[in-house]
Design a protein around this motif. Structure first.
Motif, mmCIF file in Angstrom:
data_model
loop_
_atom_site.group_PDB
_atom_site.id
_atom_site.type_symbol
_atom_site.label_atom_id
_atom_site.label_comp_id
_atom_site.label_asym_id
_atom_site.label_seq_id
_atom_site.Cartn_x
_atom_site.Cartn_y
_atom_site.Cartn_z
ATOM 1 N N LEU C 99 -12.150 -5.032 27.319
ATOM 2 C CA LEU C 99 -10.989 -5.063 28.208
ATOM 3 C C LEU C 99 -10.441 -3.667 28.501
ATOM 4 O O LEU C 99 -9.545 -3.507 29.318
ATOM 5 N N VAL C 100 -10.962 -2.647 27.823
ATOM 6 C CA VAL C 100 -10.596 -1.283 28.198
ATOM 7 C C VAL C 100 -11.632 -0.732 29.182
ATOM 8 O O VAL C 100 -11.298 -0.292 30.269
ATOM 9 N N TYR C 101 -12.909 -0.851 28.809
ATOM 10 C CA TYR C 101 -13.938 -0.195 29.616
ATOM 11 C C TYR C 101 -14.181 -0.889 30.949
ATOM 12 O O TYR C 101 -14.304 -0.224 31.976
ATOM 13 N N ALA C 102 -14.252 -2.216 30.961
ATOM 14 C CA ALA C 102 -14.567 -2.890 32.221
ATOM 15 C C ALA C 102 -13.494 -2.636 33.289
ATOM 16 O O ALA C 102 -13.823 -2.220 34.402
ATOM 17 N N PRO C 103 -12.201 -2.843 32.979
ATOM 18 C CA PRO C 103 -11.194 -2.577 34.031
ATOM 19 C C PRO C 103 -11.138 -1.101 34.429
ATOM 20 O O PRO C 103 -11.011 -0.792 35.620
ATOM 21 N N LEU C 104 -11.272 -0.197 33.447
ATOM 22 C CA LEU C 104 -11.233 1.227 33.792
ATOM 23 C C LEU C 104 -12.371 1.572 34.750
ATOM 24 O O LEU C 104 -12.159 2.236 35.776
ATOM 25 N N ALA C 105 -13.567 1.110 34.404
ATOM 26 C CA ALA C 105 -14.730 1.416 35.248
ATOM 27 C C ALA C 105 -14.558 0.796 36.629
ATOM 28 O O ALA C 105 -14.837 1.422 37.657
ATOM 29 N N THR C 106 -14.064 -0.453 36.670
ATOM 30 C CA THR C 106 -13.887 -1.115 37.962
ATOM 31 C C THR C 106 -12.846 -0.381 38.808
ATOM 32 O O THR C 106 -13.045 -0.147 40.003
ATOM 33 N N LEU C 107 -11.722 -0.038 38.160
ATOM 34 C CA LEU C 107 -10.670 0.671 38.885
ATOM 35 C C LEU C 107 -11.194 1.975 39.468
ATOM 36 O O LEU C 107 -10.899 2.326 40.614
ATOM 37 N N SER C 108 -11.944 2.683 38.666
ATOM 38 C CA SER C 108 -12.407 3.978 39.150
ATOM 39 C C SER C 108 -13.405 3.790 40.292
ATOM 40 O O SER C 108 -13.382 4.540 41.272
ATOM 41 N N THR C 166 -19.021 3.595 38.194
ATOM 42 C CA THR C 166 -18.367 4.091 39.405
ATOM 43 C C THR C 166 -19.408 4.461 40.454
ATOM 44 O O THR C 166 -19.317 4.070 41.616
ATOM 45 N N PHE C 167 -20.407 5.203 40.006
ATOM 46 C CA PHE C 167 -21.443 5.667 40.926
ATOM 47 C C PHE C 167 -22.198 4.494 41.547
ATOM 48 O O PHE C 167 -22.490 4.494 42.742
ATOM 49 N N ALA C 168 -22.473 3.480 40.733
ATOM 50 C CA ALA C 168 -23.300 2.383 41.235
ATOM 51 C C ALA C 168 -22.488 1.350 42.012
ATOM 52 O O ALA C 168 -23.028 0.674 42.882
ATOM 53 N N SER C 169 -21.182 1.215 41.723
ATOM 54 C CA SER C 169 -20.397 0.160 42.378
ATOM 55 C C SER C 169 -19.585 0.647 43.558
ATOM 56 O O SER C 169 -19.276 -0.129 44.462
ATOM 57 N N ALA C 170 -19.198 1.913 43.541
ATOM 58 C CA ALA C 170 -18.338 2.407 44.623
ATOM 59 C C ALA C 170 -18.956 2.176 46.011
ATOM 60 O O ALA C 170 -18.239 1.812 46.942
ATOM 61 N N PRO C 171 -20.273 2.365 46.177
ATOM 62 C CA PRO C 171 -20.843 2.112 47.510
ATOM 63 C C PRO C 171 -20.636 0.682 47.987
ATOM 64 O O PRO C 171 -20.388 0.451 49.172
ATOM 65 N N GLY C 172 -20.715 -0.281 47.037
ATOM 66 C CA GLY C 172 -20.474 -1.671 47.423
ATOM 67 C C GLY C 172 -19.044 -1.868 47.892
ATOM 68 O O GLY C 172 -18.781 -2.523 48.909
ATOM 69 N N VAL C 173 -18.098 -1.297 47.132
ATOM 70 C CA VAL C 173 -16.690 -1.392 47.520
ATOM 71 C C VAL C 173 -16.493 -0.722 48.870
ATOM 72 O O VAL C 173 -15.810 -1.238 49.753
ATOM 73 N N ARG C 223 -15.994 -8.426 40.928
ATOM 74 C CA ARG C 223 -16.657 -7.204 40.517
ATOM 75 C C ARG C 223 -16.332 -6.875 39.054
ATOM 76 O O ARG C 223 -17.184 -6.398 38.312
ATOM 77 N N LEU C 224 -15.076 -7.160 38.672
ATOM 78 C CA LEU C 224 -14.694 -6.934 37.275
ATOM 79 C C LEU C 224 -15.576 -7.786 36.367
ATOM 80 O O LEU C 224 -16.042 -7.325 35.321
ATOM 81 N N GLY C 225 -15.829 -9.017 36.789
ATOM 82 C CA GLY C 225 -16.715 -9.878 36.021
ATOM 83 C C GLY C 225 -18.102 -9.276 35.943
ATOM 84 O O GLY C 225 -18.727 -9.235 34.873
ATOM 85 N N TYR C 226 -18.560 -8.744 37.063
ATOM 86 C CA TYR C 226 -19.905 -8.197 37.060
ATOM 87 C C TYR C 226 -19.996 -6.939 36.203
ATOM 88 O O TYR C 226 -20.986 -6.733 35.489
#
Lengths: 698, 310, 294
Positions: C99-108, C166-173, C223-226
């Motif tokens: 619950l620390v890493y997943a939301p932080l990574a998603t937010l970023s 961040t690098f892999a998901s930001a393009p999708g966002v 995405r947070l789930g993913y």
């Protein structure tokens, strides 16, 4: 086909005390209330009303297609005496398409995008009559010919998106006729089409109805279109059929106050802003029809009389003078005689002409590079010429109207004027500055303030995330110098100017009606006390009664502060009412320019003549010369050579029109017509619209 | 259409080229670390230099890249550090094993998920729709590694019905395929089902469906001729793109069940810093991914007359 | 002349409006179950020191099956692992990690994706071309291959995982935001803002961004789930956070080889991560109904 049509004593279609509602969270909202009427073979009934009056629901009730949320609350729909709701699925299915056919608005979405036109037509007889492929194909080709589509064979193989809007609607009509139906239901079949295309489609509908002897139920928001295709008219308000009768009779002698209200809202071709004011219906259509007893229209009615009008059930009463004329009003027999002439102004509103025009557009060009793929698709020569040598001017305090159909360049002109785009050539003199190549980012604050715009679609004009107050205050901050302490007052003042209560500043756009949004948009445009307001079809998506109120507001503001207005519209009646000068455009060029009187009277440009003939008119005594344009509007990215109008011009004189750009005839007084036809010949034209009491009742 | 295909193929080639540059930059840019990885950390600087000299690592960067690319295109990936054989020798058999696994998954998943999606989307909000939707949300929520553990616990530990590894030590065995295929189908079908459903729901609200009903067509014809033809365009793309996701799932599943496929090879190579094998595996997986994407784009245009004829 | 006011002004501020829409979620039971699952795990994360029976790294009795009595009189409700750590305690403490890493990574990933998407959609032209080509490139990698490459090259640490996601998901966002912006930027209210001379920055963040929040919130949940799954997968493959602190994926990796003999060791972290992801997916489904369909 006639052998399967047993003649019975029952009317073809009968609605008997029908009420329909829609299920929503926690209840049912009524949509249609206690509507009764009958339709005989060969009859044609036009149902009109403003948005939300239940007319479309009624149309779908006739084909028993209400969706899962729709509920029939009482009454029946009888087709040849049989209750549609009592039919089995199979019986209903064999009725649909064969006995009762439907044509929807927005033809492109009604055609299946992945199936060829031919298949969509052929399946009707193949399913209903087990016709062979050859028979079905033969019928389809014949039907496409009947709706006047050239090259029927090649249309069969095409997909819907390969046709223009007018052609698509012809295909949809052909599809509806494939089963030889006896009842045709049409829901706003010409809404969204250009005026000249609409006129051609209406002509076709009237002709087909005659030939096939079908009964027609025709739904429209436009009184004028009903007059062209129907012999009977029904007026709906809040789900009720408030008045019904023979079209000319109702227009000549409206007995229900709502029908009168609608007619009073409409500008006509023999009035203008200097002679009359429009009379909007006070109040607005309730979002949810009230369940209060009495007349639904009572809260807005100027003839309301307590307690007669607000108690009990109001029944439809027969109007004494006519056989088939009913009005749902207890006072219908007592109302004074209705006269179309609206309240007369004492003094003209147009100010004296100032010698120097405020705005002078000279030889304006706008072309889009092929690379910048927006607005229009790119043309073959590498660019799209959206505007070509536009030359017009507008005097201070006057209204210049730009008239034309889609692709004529009127919106591009507005965007160049307001600096959202830059011109490719020519000049726009506004005061001391040239605006043609000055985008909004390079305009001074004073210039931004001086030119503001009112947009077409009320739903897109305000940011849905911002309150009204925020939007207006932000505009004031950017365009006017108002101290922070006085901002609240300033916002309220502006709202007051457009007749909205101060309380509205806390609302979000979605809590406003279309007309209210348009008022806010006007308030926003007024924030910097502009000298020029560009209004791009500001009333075209509003209901007539709201439209009248907005037109009055624009006039009021213009008169009070001598604002110059560039008014873009496709509605000639509105333009006739509001404008001082008119510029008629076609495919990026000026066809005709002059004062209102000059443009609306001969000599005409042949295109203006066609537009005038196409305009919907509600006056039962108006005579019109019929001019139906052939074909579709050319693709604006590939305009025809020579005169751009030559492909559709009924007065084309020969190869000259195809090869050479026409010269401008310049008449004394500034009237200009771009046409090859010699001036004397143009001057010899008959007026398109004439009025004659003597021939009434033809 | 032909122009579009050529354009897409050129675009695909450009993507592959860019990926190769990225990969080269990521793994081959410093010769020192290449030598360390190839020869091991306990070698002297002289030995490394000799090796680098012999393999042309002292040439200018662009010459090295072009040379490297040339070999790559010809399928000469170099020698695997871990397996001590040319990379191609381990790569192709593993790839074909994975093709068998992936093919089986697609053969089962595609018809299954399309059927469920269409059934659910035909009538939005019906009990059948709600059941199918909920079921597909639940299955997509369980990641492959979790369902591997859960299914192995159930079928191997508690019920003893199936083998827990899929090494295929004594030749191909259907029994050993069951769990890996099941895990991948379970995880992937939900997404395709939901997309098919959404597409079907959308199509069913379109006016042309209403028109078809009001033409008096039988329900079957409305669904099969008018709705499906439109509703299956979007899922086609989804399925093609799903192959990209399948490649990720394959890594997890092959790792867990010790299946000798491409995914476990890629992982093994990565964990052992087997440089040339990593390069080969990456290029192959990107080729598969970009290739299916290209196919998806071309297919989409082919299925959609609105784009095909404009 | 004045049109009558029909609806009372109930919603004053956009934020209150959004909140009141979100509260409509109570009408979707699917969404409510999802929210409940998430609240459950968040509560566990906050109260971990209070409710976890043992220290997550304390080695007690190895190979205890669920329900075994502990030497100190307690019970190993979920058993212990191969070196004797209490699985219940490790699952509870592991909640904190995820619950620390997943939301932080998603937010970023969102922060970057939103900025890029706004820029690409609003400016169009070459900016859009460059950003879109770049995102195509990143998205053409099978996502796990990309993660493996990054982690193998740069080493596995919390920060690297966040950067990789961040690098892999930001393009999708970015693609989603770009699509929404392209639709909105041609609305008339944007033209009105341009006509009063607003800066591009103001238009992007004040005029456009608030209007795309609905789809973004729904996508964010999914995405947070993913991302939660991704962090789990990396742990499972042995590329996740370094031991010994508990991390669900890592727990499964460590006990995977014993899964056939002691399935409970890996089973409970699997159920934990699945239920958390299920909660997010159900919540997204409920929010979709509330925020997008209305």
């Amino acid at each position: 086909m006639s052998e399967r049509r047993a003649t019975t004593a029952n009317p073809l279609l009968q609605l008997d005390d029908l009420s329909i509602g829609y299920r929503i969270r926690g209840g049912i909202v009524p949509a249609v209330r206690r509507v009764s009427f009958t339709l005989e073979e060969g009859d044609s009934l036009g149902l009109v009303g403003e948005s939300g009056c239940g007319k479309s629901t009624l149309a779908y009730a006739v084909v028993n297609y209400l969706g899962r949320a729709g509920v029939r609350l009482r009454g029946r729909v009888l087709y040849e005496g049989q209750d549609l709701a009592a039919l089995s699925g199979e019986a209903l299915r064999s009725l649909r398409g064969r006995e009762i056919a439907m044509v929807d608005q927005d033809p492109v979405s009604c055609l299946n995008p992945v199936l060829p036109i031919g298949e969509q037509l052929m399946e009707v007889p193949m399913i209903h009559e087990h016709a062979t492929v050859e028979q079905a194909r033969e019928r389809a080709v014949a039907m496409l010919g009947e709706v006047k589509l050239p090259n029927a064979e090649s249309v069969m193989a095409r997909y819907p998106h390969q046709l223009s809007g007018g052609q698509q609607q012809r295909v949809v009509i052909a599809m509806a006729l494939m089963g030889n139906p006896r009842l045709l239901v049409m829901d706003e079949p010409t809404t969204g089409l250009d005026v000249t295309i609409e006129a051609a489609i209406l002509e076709l509908i009237a002709e087909l109805r005659e030939r096939h002897r079908m009964a027609l139920l025709f739904i429209s928001h436009n009184l004028g279109t009903v007059m062209r295709v129907c012999n009977r008219l029904g007026v709906m308000y809040c789900g009720e059929l408030v008045e019904e009768g023979e079209v000319r009779e109702v227009f000549r002698n409206p007995r229900h106050p709502y029908t009168r209200g609608l007619l009073d809202c409409l500008p006509t071709f023999d009035t203008d802003k200097n002679t009359v004011t429009l009379k909007p219906i006070p109040g607005q259509v309730p979002a949810v029809p009230s369940e209060a007893p009495g007349c639904v229209f009572a809260p807005r009615c100027q003839f309301v009389e307590e307690p007669r009008c607000t108690r009990g059930e109001i029944a439809a009463e027969r109007v004494a003078a006519a056989a088939h004329h009913r009005a749902r009003c207890v006072r219908q027999a007592e109302l004074p005689h209705w006269e179309p002439a609206q309240s007369i102004r004492e003094a003209p509103v147009t100010p004296a002409l100032s010698p120097e025009p405020l705005l002078r557009i000279d030889g304006l060009d706008k072309s889009y590079e092929a690379a910048g793929v927006h607005w229009f698709r790119k043309g073959k020569d590498g660019g799209v010429h959206a505007l070509n040598g536009i030359t017009v001017s507008a005097a201070k305090g006057r209204t210049l109207a730009i008239v034309g159909e889609s692709g004529c360049g009127k919106t591009t002109l507005a965007r160049v004027l307001t600096g959202l785009e830059e011109a490719s050539g020519g000049t726009i003199r506004f005061g001391d500055s040239d605006l043609a190549r000055t985008g909004v980012n390079r305009r001074t604050k004073a210039l931004k303030r001086a030119i503001q715009m009112v947009f077409q679609h009320p739903d897109g004009t305000l940011n849905p995330s911002h309150t009204i107050g925020f939007t207006i205050a932000r505009t004031l901050r950017r365009l006017a110098s108002i101290p922070a302490g006085e901002m609240k007052r300033a916002v309220e003042n502006l709202l007051q100017k457009v007749n909205l209560p101060a309380e509205f500043s806390r609302r979000l756009p979605r809590q406003l009606s279309g007309g209210q949004k348009q008022r806010v948009a006007i308030a926003r445009a007024l924030a910097g006390n502009p000298e020029l307001v560009v209004a791009d079809e500001p009333v075209s998506s509003l209901d007539v009664s709201v439209q009248a109120a907005i037109l009055n507001l624009l006039l009021e503001i213009q008169t009070a502060s001598e604002t110059t207005m560039l008014f873009i519209s496709h509605d000639l009646a509105v333009v006739r009412f509001l404008a001082d000068h008119i510029c008629v455009m076609y495919l990026g060029r000026v066809m005709e320019y002059g004062t209102v009187e000059e443009v609306f009277d001969p000599p005409y440009h042949p295109y203006t003549e066609a537009l005038l003939s196409a305009a919907p008119v509600t006056d039962p005594d108006a005579k019109r010369r019929r001019i139906v344009l052939e074909g579709s509007l050319p693709d604006p990215s590939e305009p025809p050579r020579g005169c751009p109008f030559h492909t559709r011009c009924p007065r084309k004189i020969g190869p000259l029109c195809e090869d050479t750009l026409p010269p401008e005839h310049r008449l004394p007084g500034g009237h200009r017509i771009a046409c090859h036809i010699p001036l004397p010949e143009l001057q010899a034209m008959e007026p398109v619209l004439t009025r004659s009491r003597a021939e009434a009742g033809d | 259409m032909a122009r579009f295909i050529v354009k897409r193929l050129l675009f695909m080639a450009a993507t592959m080229l860019t990926v190769s540059i990225l990969l080269f930059g990521l793994l081959e840019i410093s010769p020192g670390s290449v030598a360390t990885k190839v020869l091991g950390p306990y070698t002297s600087q002289e030995q490394r230099d000799l090796w680098l000299e012999a393999h042309g690592y002292f040439r200018p960067l662009h010459v090295r890249y072009l040379d490297w690319l040339g070999h790559l295109v010809q399928g000469e990936f170099g020698e695997s550090i871990r397996f001590k054989v040319p990379v191609a020798e381990v790569l192709w058999p593993r790839l074909s094993n994975t093709a068998v696994l992936g093919g089986l998954v697609l053969v089962i998943m595609v018809p299954f998920s399309l059927a469920l999606g269409v059934l659910a989307g035909m009538k939005e909000g019906s009990p059948l729709d709600r059941t199918i939707s909920l079921f597909s949300i639940v299955t997509t929520s369980v990641p492959e590694f979790a369902s591997s553990v859960i299914l192995a616990a159930l079928f191997v530990f508690y019920l003893g019905l199936l083998p827990g590894t899929s090494t295929m030590a004594s030749g191909f065995s259907w029994r050993e395929m069951v769990l890996p295929v099941l895990v991948l189908v379970l995880y992937d079908f939900g997404y395709v089902t939901r997309m098919t459903r959404a597409s079907m729901v959308e199509v069913m609200t379109r006016p042309y469906i209403r028109t078809a009903v009001l033409k008096g067509l039988p329900h079957r014809r409305v669904i099969f001729r008018h709705a499906l033809r439109n509703a299956l365009i979007a899922p086609f793309t989804v399925i093609m793109l799903q192959i990209n996701w399948l490649l990720s799932g394959v890594i997890v599943v092959e790792f867990f069940f010790a299946y000798k496929g491409f995914g476990s090879l890629l992982l093994e190579a990565s964990l052992n810093q087997d440089l040339f094998l990593i390069e080969a595996c990456t290029m192959v997986s990107v080729l598969v991914a970009v290739g299916t994407q290209t196919l998806a784009d071309i297919g989409y245009v082919y299925l959609n007359p609105r784009i095909r004829f404009s | 002349m004045t049109e009558v006011i029909s609806k009372p002004a109930t919603r004053r501020l956009p934020l209150v409006g959004l909140l009141s829409r979100v509260l409509l979620l109570r009408e979707s039971w699917v969404g409510m179950i999802g929210a409940a699952l998430i609240v459950f795990w968040v509560l566990l994360a906050f109260t971990a020191p209070l409710i976890s029976p043992y220290h997550p790294n304390a080695t007690l009795v190895p190979y205890a099956v669920p329900g075994t009595a502990a030497p100190d009189g307690g019970t190993f409700w979920l058993g212990t692992d191969h070196i004797g750590r209490d699985i219940l305690s490790r699952v509870i403490w592991g909640t904190r990690t995820v619950l620390v890493y997943a939301p932080l990574a998603t937010l970023s990933a969102y922060a970057l994706g939103i900025v890029l998407g706004l820029a690409a959609g609003y400016y169009r032209g070459w900016m859009d071309e460059v950003l879109s080509r770049f995102s195509d490139l990143v998205l053409s990698f099978p996502v796990l291959v990309l993660y493996i490459l990054i982690i193998v090259r740069f080493g596995s640490s919390g920060l690297n995982i966040i950067l990789a996601v961040t690098f892999a998901s930001a393009p999708g966002v970015m693609r989603i935001v770009r699509g929404l912006v392209l639709d909105i930027r041609d609305r008339d209210y944007i033209a009105a803002a341009q006509m009063r001379g607003e800066s591009p920055w103001y238009i992007m963040f004040v005029e456009i961004l608030p209007n795309v929040r609905g789809p973004l919130i729904v996508d964010g949940c999914l995405r947070l789930g993913y991302v939660t799954i991704t962090i789990g997968v990396l742990g499972f493959l042995g590329l996740g956070l370094p031991p010994p602190d508990p991390d669900w994926g890592g727990m499964i990796n460590e006990t995977r080889s014993m899964a056939m003999a002691f399935p409970h060791m890996a089973l409970f972290p699997c159920l934990a991560i699945s239920s958390l992801v299920l909660g997010l997916n159900l919540l997204a489904d409920g929010l979709r109904e509330v925020l997008l369909d209305a």
